[in-house]
Design a protein around this motif. Sequence first.
Motif, mmCIF file in Angstrom:
data_model
loop_
_atom_site.group_PDB
_atom_site.id
_atom_site.type_symbol
_atom_site.label_atom_id
_atom_site.label_comp_id
_atom_site.label_asym_id
_atom_site.label_seq_id
_atom_site.Cartn_x
_atom_site.Cartn_y
_atom_site.Cartn_z
ATOM 1 N N LEU A 50 -13.153 0.251 -0.166
ATOM 2 C CA LEU A 50 -13.634 1.516 0.388
ATOM 3 C C LEU A 50 -13.224 1.701 1.849
ATOM 4 O O LEU A 50 -12.941 2.824 2.279
ATOM 5 C CB LEU A 50 -15.154 1.609 0.244
ATOM 6 N N VAL A 51 -13.182 0.611 2.605
ATOM 7 C CA VAL A 51 -12.707 0.723 3.990
ATOM 8 C C VAL A 51 -11.238 1.140 4.002
ATOM 9 O O VAL A 51 -10.835 2.021 4.777
ATOM 10 C CB VAL A 51 -12.919 -0.600 4.763
ATOM 11 N N CYS A 52 -10.443 0.539 3.120
ATOM 12 C CA CYS A 52 -9.019 0.916 3.031
ATOM 13 C C CYS A 52 -8.869 2.384 2.627
ATOM 14 O O CYS A 52 -8.022 3.100 3.173
ATOM 15 C CB CYS A 52 -8.289 0.017 2.040
ATOM 16 N N ALA A 65 -3.579 -0.103 -2.997
ATOM 17 C CA ALA A 65 -4.948 -0.601 -2.802
ATOM 18 C C ALA A 65 -5.713 -0.611 -4.121
ATOM 19 O O ALA A 65 -6.462 -1.561 -4.409
ATOM 20 C CB ALA A 65 -5.683 0.250 -1.770
ATOM 21 N N LEU A 66 -5.551 0.426 -4.937
ATOM 22 C CA LEU A 66 -6.222 0.473 -6.237
ATOM 23 C C LEU A 66 -5.740 -0.651 -7.146
ATOM 24 O O LEU A 66 -6.558 -1.307 -7.802
ATOM 25 C CB LEU A 66 -5.992 1.837 -6.899
ATOM 26 N N LEU A 122 -17.396 12.094 11.046
ATOM 27 C CA LEU A 122 -17.127 10.943 11.898
ATOM 28 C C LEU A 122 -15.635 10.608 11.912
ATOM 29 O O LEU A 122 -14.862 11.082 11.078
ATOM 30 C CB LEU A 122 -17.915 9.729 11.400
ATOM 31 N N GLU A 123 -15.252 9.758 12.849
ATOM 32 C CA GLU A 123 -13.873 9.288 12.885
ATOM 33 C C GLU A 123 -13.586 8.504 11.616
ATOM 34 O O GLU A 123 -14.497 7.903 11.037
ATOM 35 C CB GLU A 123 -13.674 8.390 14.102
ATOM 36 N N PRO A 124 -12.323 8.439 11.178
ATOM 37 C CA PRO A 124 -12.018 7.760 9.910
ATOM 38 C C PRO A 124 -12.488 6.306 9.863
ATOM 39 O O PRO A 124 -13.053 5.870 8.858
ATOM 40 C CB PRO A 124 -10.501 7.842 9.808
ATOM 41 N N MET A 125 -12.301 5.559 10.935
ATOM 42 C CA MET A 125 -12.687 4.148 10.899
ATOM 43 C C MET A 125 -14.207 3.984 10.832
ATOM 44 O O MET A 125 -14.723 3.219 10.018
ATOM 45 C CB MET A 125 -12.132 3.421 12.135
ATOM 46 N N THR A 126 -14.916 4.714 11.657
ATOM 47 C CA THR A 126 -16.380 4.633 11.655
ATOM 48 C C THR A 126 -16.942 5.119 10.328
ATOM 49 O O THR A 126 -17.834 4.488 9.749
ATOM 50 C CB THR A 126 -16.958 5.471 12.810
#
Length: 168
Positions: A50-52, A65-66, A122-126
């Motif tokens: 999910l982070v990726c 990634a999948l 929010l920002e993508p990373m956060t």
Amino acid sequence: MSTPVDAEQAWRDLQRIRVPQERVYDEVERSASGSPRTTYATAAAMWVFLVCMGLEPPTWGVWLALAGYLVVLGSMARAHNRRSRVRLHHSRCDRRMLTAFVAGAVMTGGTVVLSGRLVEPLEPMTGALVQATVSAAVFVLFAGPVSRWSTGSLRGRGGLRTHEGAGR
């Protein structure tokens, strides 16, 4: 013409049959309520995936990634299956287990989608970190109790089947 039946021998025969069946139920219940390592490993793999996905990779990155996520889940399932000492002749999966699986999929999928919508500003990373953490936490909190619930009464269901067919 009837043959004489030795009550003691009949009781020993019944116990010889019943004890291995009880051991199978014990092993299934133990694996369902045993070590949470598999649940935590699955949640960790889901968190990384999910982070990726939250970092919005290109299309080829999504597919990569999948594929990696599916390979990790498949290898974990294979290792868990090989580690299990019980080999049942046929599966005893019933509506209770199917209900648990569907409810888990709906709960986890709904959490992923809902948390994704909530972290969009929010920002993508956060946002990715928040979404992954909330979704993995819901998975861990849901998976353990539901797996114990779905396999908890195997012994009772097996006993009911035995008693139903005993009078035939």
